[in-house]
Write an enzyme that holds these catalytic residues in place. Structure first.
Site, PDB file in Angstrom:
ATOM      1  N   ARG A   1       4.528   2.001  -6.302  1.00 44.83           N
ATOM      2  CA  ARG A   1       3.732   3.175  -5.965  1.00 44.83           C
ATOM      3  C   ARG A   1       3.460   3.985  -7.228  1.00 44.83           C
ATOM      4  NH1 ARG A   1       2.678   0.873  -1.989  1.00 44.83           N
ATOM      5  NH2 ARG A   1       2.968   1.529   0.182  1.00 44.83           N
TER       6      ARG A   1
ATOM      7  N   HIS B   1      -4.499  -2.023  -6.617  1.00 45.09           N
ATOM      8  CA  HIS B   1      -3.539  -2.085  -5.505  1.00 45.09           C
ATOM      9  C   HIS B   1      -3.701  -3.391  -4.707  1.00 45.09           C
ATOM     10  CE1 HIS B   1      -0.872   0.583  -2.786  1.00 45.09           C
ATOM     11  NE2 HIS B   1      -0.635  -0.685  -2.523  1.00 45.09           N
TER      12      HIS B   1
END
Ligand code: NAP
Ligand code: GLV
Length: 308
Positions: A223, A271
């Site tokens: 993250r 991502h």
């Protein structure tokens, strides 16, 4: 039982609805839209709006369409709602290939050879000792432990850091905040596979980057909130860190004017390190639904106090 689905644009909603309807023929599976009857017990979701929960007070189980649950936890759902997350679901092998690729690319200086090719330069660089490139994996859970297994054949020294102590053959395992400094000091290629929690937010900061072996590489596939981006920039600019490979950022999508796009030592992906796979996800959610129906504990229950 009635299952509500909202995929937050992560995966093609129609295709996934069809797959769940086929796998759970005795379950009513509906896409979420505002104003549905308030009688759904289960939700499969990625990044659901908070309004969904006020409209559906009978929800008992929320299946997260991914591994990381920080956004669901931010919603502060009532205690009787159980949050379940995906474990692996086809992502572990992707994480393994991503990290092996990035670590080997860094160690073998392939970026340098790319630049040489552009200049038509035939110049062989001497190979460095791999013992000088210890890889440290922060987070030895479902994904981190698979990454460790994948790295093994390449014979880099391996370190691992987790909250509770792990015992992995051939890996120097460190545990807890008290051993973080020793872990960092032993590491040159730092791989982040921690969940984002109040304890891990901003953990890759100036103080911790300084403790790594010099001339290293950061690989963050967990993250963006784990990394203080201005501290990362300072470490890259000073040469303390030689490279960063980032799949996740503080703000996603990354704004067009962000410095990370242009930095010569940074490689970015949008991502995609571990993509949620439909068949694996359907199997996992169906197994959890069956366990719930039989009164058993389904796999993947999130511990809210721990934050993951
Ligand atoms: P997991 O199985 O829950 O493993 C988490 C690991 O982090 C565990 O080893 C845990 O320690 C450790 N940890 C948690 N808090 C810690 C702390 N305060 N100090 C030290 N260690 C700590 O999670 P996972 O399935 O491997 O997934 C990890 C993360 O990857 C997810 O949360 C998600 O954010 C991210 N992810 C990203 C993508 C992508 O495409 N970029 C895809 C999937 C997942 P213990 O072993 O002691 O519990
Ligand atoms: C993706 O980022 C996930 O958490 O599964």
């Amino acid at each position: 039982m009635k299952l509500l689905v909202t995929t937050g644009g992560l995966v093609p909603a129609d295709q996934w609805l069809d797959a769940f309807r086929a796998a759970l023929p005795d379950c009513q599976v509906d896409p979420w839209t505002p104003g549905l009857p308030a009688d759904y017990e289960m939700l499969l979701a990625w990044d659901p709006p908070s309004r969904l929960f006020s409209e559906q007070p009978r929800l008992r189980y929320v299946f997260n369409l991914g591994a990381g649950v920080e956004k669901l936890l931010e919603l502060d759902l009532p205690e009787h709602v159980q949050i379940l997350r995906l474990q692996d679901a086809g992502m572990a092998v992707q994480m393994a290939e991503y990290v092996c690729h990035a670590a080997i690319r860094f160690f073998r200086e392939f970026d340098h050879y790319d630049r040489q090719q552009q200049q038509r330069l035939w110049h062989r660089r001497s190979l460095q000792q791999r013992t000088a490139f210890p890889v440290g994996i922060m987070g030895l859970g479902v994904l981190g432990s698979r990454v460790v297994e994948a790295l093994r054949p390449f014979e880099f020294p391996l370190n691992g850091w987790s909250r509770s102590r792990r015992d992995l053959a051939g890996v120097r395992c460190f545990a807890g905040a008290g051993e973080l400094g020793d872990f960092l000091a032993a590491t040159r290629i730092l791989v982040c596979l921690l969940p984002l929690t109040p304890r891990t937010r901003d953990i890759v900061n100036a103080d911790h980057l300084r403790q790594l072996r010099p001339g290293g590489c950061l690989i963050n596939i967990a993250r963006g909130g784990l990394v203080v981006e201005r501290d990362l920039r300072a470490a890259l600019d000073s040469g303390q860190l030689a490279a960063a490979v980032l799949d996740v950022m503080q703000e996603e999508p990354l704004p067009a004017d962000h410095w990370l796009w242009q930095h010569p030592a940074v490689t970015l992906t949008p991502h995609v390190a571990g993509m949620t796979m439909q068949d694996d996800t359907v199997d996992q959610v169906v197994a959890a639904v069956r366990a719930i129906r039989q009164g058993d504990t389904p796999p993947g229950i999130v511990d809210r106090a721990r934050g993951y």
